[in-house]
Write a protein that holds these residues in place. Structure first.
Motif, PDB file in Angstrom:
ATOM      1  N   ASN A 179       0.863  -1.171  -0.463  1.00 62.47           N
ATOM      2  CA  ASN A 179      -0.079   0.264   0.052  1.00 62.47           C
ATOM      3  C   ASN A 179       1.194   1.128   0.387  1.00 62.47           C
ATOM      4  O   ASN A 179       0.788   2.051  -0.577  1.00 62.47           O
ATOM      5  N   GLN A 180       2.002   1.434   1.556  1.00 62.21           N
ATOM      6  CA  GLN A 180       2.900   2.842   0.996  1.00 62.21           C
ATOM      7  C   GLN A 180       3.584   2.900  -0.548  1.00 62.21           C
ATOM      8  O   GLN A 180       3.645   3.607  -1.101  1.00 62.21           O
ATOM      9  N   ILE A 181       3.569   1.788  -0.898  1.00 71.07           N
ATOM     10  CA  ILE A 181       4.781   1.648  -1.510  1.00 71.07           C
ATOM     11  C   ILE A 181       3.912   2.165  -3.378  1.00 71.07           C
ATOM     12  O   ILE A 181       4.554   2.909  -4.069  1.00 71.07           O
ATOM     13  N   ALA A 182       2.668   1.708  -3.644  1.00 71.24           N
ATOM     14  CA  ALA A 182       1.586   2.352  -3.981  1.00 71.24           C
ATOM     15  C   ALA A 182       1.455   4.323  -4.147  1.00 71.24           C
ATOM     16  O   ALA A 182       1.437   4.416  -4.991  1.00 71.24           O
ATOM     17  N   MET A 246       8.969   4.234   4.492  1.00 74.95           N
ATOM     18  CA  MET A 246       9.633   3.967   3.472  1.00 74.95           C
ATOM     19  C   MET A 246      10.753   2.731   4.096  1.00 74.95           C
ATOM     20  O   MET A 246      10.596   2.112   2.385  1.00 74.95           O
ATOM     21  N   THR A 247      10.630   3.616   4.789  1.00 70.86           N
ATOM     22  CA  THR A 247      12.371   2.996   4.998  1.00 70.86           C
ATOM     23  C   THR A 247      12.135   1.138   5.352  1.00 70.86           C
ATOM     24  O   THR A 247      13.072   0.528   5.053  1.00 70.86           O
ATOM     25  N   ILE A 248      10.970   1.116   5.871  1.00 70.56           N
ATOM     26  CA  ILE A 248      10.448  -0.373   6.632  1.00 70.56           C
ATOM     27  C   ILE A 248      10.597  -1.066   5.156  1.00 70.56           C
ATOM     28  O   ILE A 248      10.875  -2.559   4.722  1.00 70.56           O
ATOM     29  N   ALA A 249       9.990  -1.097   4.629  1.00 68.35           N
ATOM     30  CA  ALA A 249       9.418  -1.568   2.611  1.00 68.35           C
ATOM     31  C   ALA A 249      10.494  -1.556   1.404  1.00 68.35           C
ATOM     32  O   ALA A 249      10.797  -2.767   1.188  1.00 68.35           O
ATOM     33  N   LEU A 250      11.290  -0.939   2.222  1.00 69.75           N
ATOM     34  CA  LEU A 250      12.959  -0.796   1.134  1.00 69.75           C
ATOM     35  C   LEU A 250      13.843  -1.743   1.729  1.00 69.75           C
ATOM     36  O   LEU A 250      14.265  -2.570   0.597  1.00 69.75           O
ATOM     37  N   PRO A 261      12.841   1.912  -7.648  1.00 69.55           N
ATOM     38  CA  PRO A 261      13.565   3.436  -7.950  1.00 69.55           C
ATOM     39  C   PRO A 261      12.519   4.572  -7.498  1.00 69.55           C
ATOM     40  O   PRO A 261      12.557   5.526  -6.748  1.00 69.55           O
ATOM     41  N   GLY A 262      10.991   4.200  -7.399  1.00 68.92           N
ATOM     42  CA  GLY A 262      10.186   5.163  -7.349  1.00 68.92           C
ATOM     43  C   GLY A 262      10.308   4.768  -6.163  1.00 68.92           C
ATOM     44  O   GLY A 262       9.919   6.471  -5.171  1.00 68.92           O
TER      45      GLY A 262
END
Length: 291
Positions: A179-182, A246-250, A261-262
């Motif tokens: 969800n956060q990546i989107a 975002m840090t967790i997702a990466l 990259p996005g």
């Protein structure tokens, strides 16, 4: 009015979203015990019948179902596993539901620690921001045992409208990462669209009204573009928390060998804003990046 025949509920974390979420359960008559680091944040709930507890330990001693929505994975680990934490002091048969956006690996750890004591643990992060919380129409993404999900679902339905089970412990957190990546690149697109429309001399509100009905439609555009146009940067969701997500997702993506990259670009942009003092602004303050 509190209904003593209802199972007792605990709620830890009464921030931008948590207070509204807890209030929906309180309004349905659940006996409620609350804890947050700043007691003043619990005043409205206490005025309506909620009982203050001085620690997660006290919550665990009183409540059958405990919901948490707090800051960071470190905070979650402390609330659940410290000496005065939930799992450490929890009773067999209790249900603990973490609605914080946290790491999938921590969700799995909490599940395993709870299992040792006969405590049911679910990870159930949410999406929808302050508006979704106030209107009880959050999206709720759940991981853990399916039977536990079914047991907790009636309570979740008082807080959200789109609720789904995704599998074993950590699956709810993985879904929230998706969800956060989107959202992250979408917020860039919303802000750049407004910057472009303004520079072109258009009536930006009319532009937003029109494109919100077409292929560009999104929650970010509908919910946050009007705030940007009013220069309202109060948080529906804090920049500092979005950077955490975002840090967790990466980190999770790196473990899976995925390059995003996005998401990396969005994180860099938000971190620049945070360094400029915007960490407590809402995510729509990304618009200031272009100013």
């Amino acid at each position: 009015m509190v209904n003593e025949s209802q199972p007792s509920v605990g709620f830890i974390g009464l921030g931008v979203m948590g207070e509204s979420m807890a209030s929906h359960l309180l309004q349905k008559g659940y006996p409620m015990y609350v804890y947050t680091r700043t007691k003043e944040k619990a005043a409205n709930l206490m005025n309506n019948g909620a009982i203050w507890c001085g620690s997660p330990k006290e919550i665990a001693e009183h409540a059958n179902f405990v919901f948490t929505i707090i800051g960071t994975p470190k905070d979650v680990e402390e609330v659940y596993l410290d000496e005065n934490g939930l799992i450490t002091n929890g009773r067999e048969g209790s249900y603990f539901i973490d609605m914080t956006t946290s790491s999938p690996s921590l969700a799995r750890k909490l599940f395993e620690e709870g299992k040792k004591k006969g405590i049911h643990i679910l990870d159930a992060p949410v999406s929808g921001g302050d508006i979704g919380a106030k209107e009880a129409r959050l999206a709720i993404m759940v991981g853990g045992e399916k039977e536990d999900y079914n047991s907790v679902l009636p309570l979740l339905e008082h807080m959200g409208k789109n609720i789904a089970y995704f599998g074993k412990a950590g699956s709810g957190q993985h879904t929230k990462m998706a969800n956060q990546i989107a959202i992250a690149p979408t917020m860039i697109g919303v802000c750049e669209s407004l910057v472009y429309a303004k520079k072109a001399g258009l009536d930006v509100q009319n532009v937003v009204d029109l494109i919100s009905t077409g292929a560009a439609a999104s929650f970010s555009l509908s919910a946050y573009a009007p705030r940007i146009l009013k220069e309202d940067y109060t948080p529906g969701f804090f920049i500092k928390h979005f950077i955490k997500d975002m840090t967790i997702a990466l980190n999770e993506a790196e473990k899976m060998g995925i390059h995003l990259p996005g998401l990396s670009l969005a994180k860099d942009m938000y971190e620049k804003l945070a360094r400029l003092g915007e960490e407590n602004s809402g995510t729509q303050a990304l618009y200031k990046y272009y100013q």
